[in-house]
Design a protein around this motif. Structure first.
Motif, PDB file in Angstrom:
ATOM      1  N   LYS A 147       0.861  -1.239  -0.045  1.00 37.51           N
ATOM      2  CA  LYS A 147      -0.120   0.083   0.026  1.00 37.51           C
ATOM      3  C   LYS A 147       0.887   1.334   0.024  1.00 37.51           C
ATOM      4  O   LYS A 147       0.574   2.181  -0.620  1.00 37.51           O
ATOM      5  CB  LYS A 147      -0.906   0.042   1.185  1.00 37.51           C
ATOM      6  CG  LYS A 147      -2.184  -0.965   1.027  1.00 37.51           C
ATOM      7  CD  LYS A 147      -2.824  -0.849   2.400  1.00 37.51           C
ATOM      8  CE  LYS A 147      -4.042  -2.013   2.191  1.00 37.51           C
ATOM      9  NZ  LYS A 147      -4.614  -2.434   3.333  1.00 37.51           N
ATOM     10  N   GLU A 148       1.944   1.211   0.904  1.00 34.09           N
ATOM     11  CA  GLU A 148       2.805   2.447   0.610  1.00 34.09           C
ATOM     12  C   GLU A 148       3.425   2.863  -0.708  1.00 34.09           C
ATOM     13  O   GLU A 148       3.181   3.936  -0.704  1.00 34.09           O
ATOM     14  CB  GLU A 148       4.177   2.221   1.682  1.00 34.09           C
ATOM     15  CG  GLU A 148       3.606   2.089   3.138  1.00 34.09           C
ATOM     16  CD  GLU A 148       3.236   0.919   3.429  1.00 34.09           C
ATOM     17  OE1 GLU A 148       2.903  -0.276   2.726  1.00 34.09           O
ATOM     18  OE2 GLU A 148       2.995   0.566   4.897  1.00 34.09           O
ATOM     19  N   ASN A 168       0.596   4.795  -2.628  1.00 32.87           N
ATOM     20  CA  ASN A 168       0.489   6.077  -2.018  1.00 32.87           C
ATOM     21  C   ASN A 168       1.916   7.214  -2.481  1.00 32.87           C
ATOM     22  O   ASN A 168       1.498   8.353  -2.562  1.00 32.87           O
ATOM     23  CB  ASN A 168       0.400   6.208  -0.535  1.00 32.87           C
ATOM     24  CG  ASN A 168      -0.654   5.327  -0.063  1.00 32.87           C
ATOM     25  OD1 ASN A 168      -1.826   5.213  -0.731  1.00 32.87           O
ATOM     26  ND2 ASN A 168      -0.748   5.223   1.400  1.00 32.87           N
ATOM     27  N   ASN A 178      -4.826   5.302  -9.103  1.00 32.60           N
ATOM     28  CA  ASN A 178      -6.179   5.640  -8.511  1.00 32.60           C
ATOM     29  C   ASN A 178      -7.283   4.598  -8.967  1.00 32.60           C
ATOM     30  O   ASN A 178      -8.002   4.157  -8.381  1.00 32.60           O
ATOM     31  CB  ASN A 178      -6.549   7.208  -8.590  1.00 32.60           C
ATOM     32  CG  ASN A 178      -5.844   8.200  -7.821  1.00 32.60           C
ATOM     33  OD1 ASN A 178      -5.117   7.517  -7.029  1.00 32.60           O
ATOM     34  ND2 ASN A 178      -5.848   9.432  -8.165  1.00 32.60           N
TER      35      ASN A 178
END
Lengths: 427, 284
Positions: free
Chosen positions: A344-345, A348, A360
């Protein structure tokens, strides 16, 4: 005289073979076999940009060995049965790794993966990497998927009850029926058949059928191939085709038709629409696919990294895996070769711009609550026949207008037999 | 060791034979092996698999249909053009160069050019729309418009490959001695008579080679069709490629290759038999 020369040649050949395996002493050298990143430009990226910083940091040299799935599987089998393992790290798609694990060839990584700092793996990916016994047999590395791209122009014609927000976030209202209504609206107001599918000979239309429509309408990829729900799905597809640009049967990738304005909404593989978004980032948005009666079916192509049992350099191999799953490494891979991160990092950390639009969309799709993740079945060399059955069904039912029931009755047994022959359970 | 002179011809063709054996003979045997065996034994299983697929017959039909539409068109067009540039006039060289340009473009590139020209919002449709001649674009591409796709292929092929026929015919025309034509003129033969009685008969060897080359290429037509029509209009070479690359059925792919080879050999033989070159010198 001749004998001497041939003896000399044999000796030289022997030395060459021996040397190729041994030279590069000093620091450890590990062997990384991969079925991914094999095309020349991707391989150049691995050799020139991915491995050097790792070598500098750890002093461990990496030999990158690109292999096809068939070669990798044969080689692993041979190494396992002879007990002389030379491969340290293996990179392959989920299906392949799952098979290797079922043969008992992979090391248990459950303990080690917990120690990894500063990264959170996407839960569903980690679930795939864990077998029934709770053993983590690979570390999720890269992913790819197929999404929808919308030209912002199309939002002017949204049908009643559906908002731009619904489409972008993939809410319950964003259904296949809503898509049809939307396209009908565009057609009535502009005379344009605004939907596009890569239905050309090298297009990936079959993935749309078995990985998106089938699971969304029947709940399964293949199990309910010839069920009443499937008939409903084909009826829907016929309606959808009414508003699909007829030139779709000549398109292999959707980037150009989108850029040319031939279509306003298109479905395709992320890598094949990337060009449209990087060329005109203000014009397009990437959105989750619609949902059907049984959920929102979509394909995730997941690649992972594993360590074979008895690999000669277990510690060094783990260091490479740790390096490859760092968020900053994953962002680099995404920028260069277009595969999506599995932590996930990293998602972002993607900078604003065209890639962010893609990320996105993909993230929105994978985090919808009704997600029905589908994996491409691993049928080895029968994969082509598998795809051909779905394409045949499309040609006969949608294009030629044959009776869906009789076509599915004819093709169904063929499809089921394929899985029987390979010995893979039907998804 | 001294080489006997009777051996020299054989030695001289040896490299060519070796080349043919390696690059044509070996693959041919491989293809035959793939097509007619199953688990190492002779079997017609693959042939049945290939011919039971309706796509095979469609591909055969469309390949032949394309050839009989395109080749005569190209021949007539090239003949007219060749006769037009055969006289001497200002700008003749330029005209020849301009006509030969499409020859330098690969079939795939030619396909792409015509795709953008004929697409829904391509050059042709935009032009007609802006002129107010049509209110909706003419669709050239898509399964529902196979007739138009066929037309697009014919246009693109004629545009691209007429030049090769043209070049051969111009060369042939230039070989015809002016003396025959002058003599005929003296005896009062008009343009049509000279064309029918002298030019065309003497051009026959050139026409024959042009026809053979064009028809054989037409059997292998692929790039243009693939780009303009995908598999909407199946052709033999395209289906062979599809079976090989997408389906990975090497046996069926070899059947397609062998079909193309057989057709080519058959047509070549027919041309040579029925289009015997005539030379006025020997027809007394």
């Amino acid at each position: 005289m001749n004998k001497k020369i041939s003896m000399l040649l044999i000796v030289l050949l022997g030395i060459a073979v021996f040397a190729s395996g041994c030279i590069g002493g000093g620091g450890a050298k590990i062997v990384w076999a991969s079925t991914q990143l094999n095309p020349p430009e991707e391989r150049a990226f691995v050799l020139n940009e991915l491995i050097p910083p790792f070598k500098e940091e750890t002093g461990i040299d990496v030999e990158f060995v690109p292999l096809s799935y068939a070669d990798l599987s044969t080689r692993l089998e041979a190494e396992m049965s002879s007990g002389e393992v030379t491969l340290d790290v293996v990179a392959d798609l989920h299906g392949g790794l799952d098979y290797f694990n079922s043969k008992g060839w992979l090391t248990d990584l459950s303990g080690k993966i917990k120690e990894l700092q500063g990264r959170t793996f996407i839960e569903s990916y980690l679930q795939y990497a864990t077998d029934q016994n709770g053993k983590v047999f690979y570390v999720p590395w890269m992913s790819a998927t197929y999404v929808m791209v919308v030209n912002k122009e199309a939002f002017k014609y949204l049908p009643e009850g559906l908002t731009q927000e619904d489409v972008m976030k993939g809410t319950e209202k964003w259904t296949y029926d809503a898509l049809l209504e939307w396209l009908e609206n565009i057609y009535k107001q502009t005379g344009k058949k605004a939907f596009g599918l890569p239905a050309g000979p090298k297009g990936l239309l079959h993935r749309f059928i078995h990985g998106y429509l089938y699971p969304s309408f029947t709940g399964y990829e293949t199990k309910k191939f010839d069920s009443p729900e499937a008939l409903e799905m084909w009826d829907y597809f016929k309606d959808l085709w009414e508003y699909t640009n007829p030139a779709s049967t000549t398109w292999d990738a959707m980037a150009d038709p989108l850029l040319q304005g031939d279509v306003l909404i298109a479905w395709d593989h992320t890598a094949r629409i990337k060009n449209a978004i990087t060329t005109k980032p203000d014009q397009f948005v990437v959105v989750p696919v619609p949902r059907g009666p049984k959920g929102r079916g979509f394909i995730v192509v997941l690649a992972g990294l594993a360590i074979p049992k008895n690999a000669p350099h277990q510690e060094e191999a783990w260091k490479l895996i740790e390096y490859l799953t760092r968020p900053e490494t994953q962002v680099k891979v995404m920028e260069k070769v277009g595969f999506f991160p599995t932590v996930k990092e990293a998602s972002n950390a993607v900078p604003e711009g065209p890639l962010k639009i893609l990320v996105n969309g993909v993230t929105a799709q994978s985090s919808t609550s009704d997600a029905l993740i589908v994996m491409i079945p691993n049928l080895g060399e029968k994969g082509g026949e598998f795809s051909a059955i779905y394409r045949d069904a499309f040609t006969r039912i949608v294009l030629n207008g044959e009776d869906p029931e009789s076509v599915l009755k004819e093709l169904g047994p063929k499809l089921h037999k394929l899985f029987e022959e390979v010995g893979v359970p039907e998804p | 060791m001294k080489i006997r002179s009777s051996h020299i011809p054989y030695l001289l063709i040896l490299p060519a034979v070796a080349y043919l054996a390696f690059f044509i003979g070996y693959p041919l045997i491989q293809a035959l092996y793939l097509a007619f065996t199953k688990n190492g034994a002779f079997s017609l299983d693959t042939v049945r698999r290939a011919t039971s697929d309706p796509m095979f017959w469609q591909a055969l039909k469309y390949t032949i249909l394309l050839a009989i539409t395109i080749v005569p068109l190209q021949l007539i067009l090239a003949l007219i053009l060749a006769l037009a540039v055969n006289g001497s006039f200002k700008g003749r060289d330029f005209a020849i160069y301009a006509l030969v340009i499409p020859l330098t473009i690969s079939d795939v590139a030619a396909g792409l050019i015509w795709y953008t020209m004929l697409a829904d919002y391509g050059f042709l449709n935009k032009l007609l729309l802006n002129l107010g001649l049509i209110s909706e674009p003419i669709h050239f591409f898509g399964y529902e418009y196979r007739m138009m796709e066929f037309l697009a292929i014919v246009i693109a092929e004629v545009w691209r490959a007429t030049a090769i026929v043209f070049v051969i015919l111009v060369a042939g025309l230039q070989m015809i001695s002016k003396e025959y034509l002058e003599a005929a003129e003296v005896f009062g033969a008009g343009y049509w008579t000279r064309l029918r009685k002298i030019v065309i008969p003497m051009l026959k060897p050139s026409i024959q080679s042009a026809l053979i080359i064009r028809t054989l290429f037409a059997m292998q037509v692929f790039g243009i069709v693939w780009i303009l029509a995908g598999r909407d209009i199946p052709v033999l070479a395209g289906e062979g490629f599809y079976q090989l690359v997408e389906i990975k059925d090497y046996g069926v792919a070899s059947i397609y290759a062998l079909t193309i080879a057989a057709l080519s050999i058959l047509l070549g033989a027919l041309y040579i038999k029925f289009l015997k070159a005539e030379y006025l010198e020997v027809r007394t």
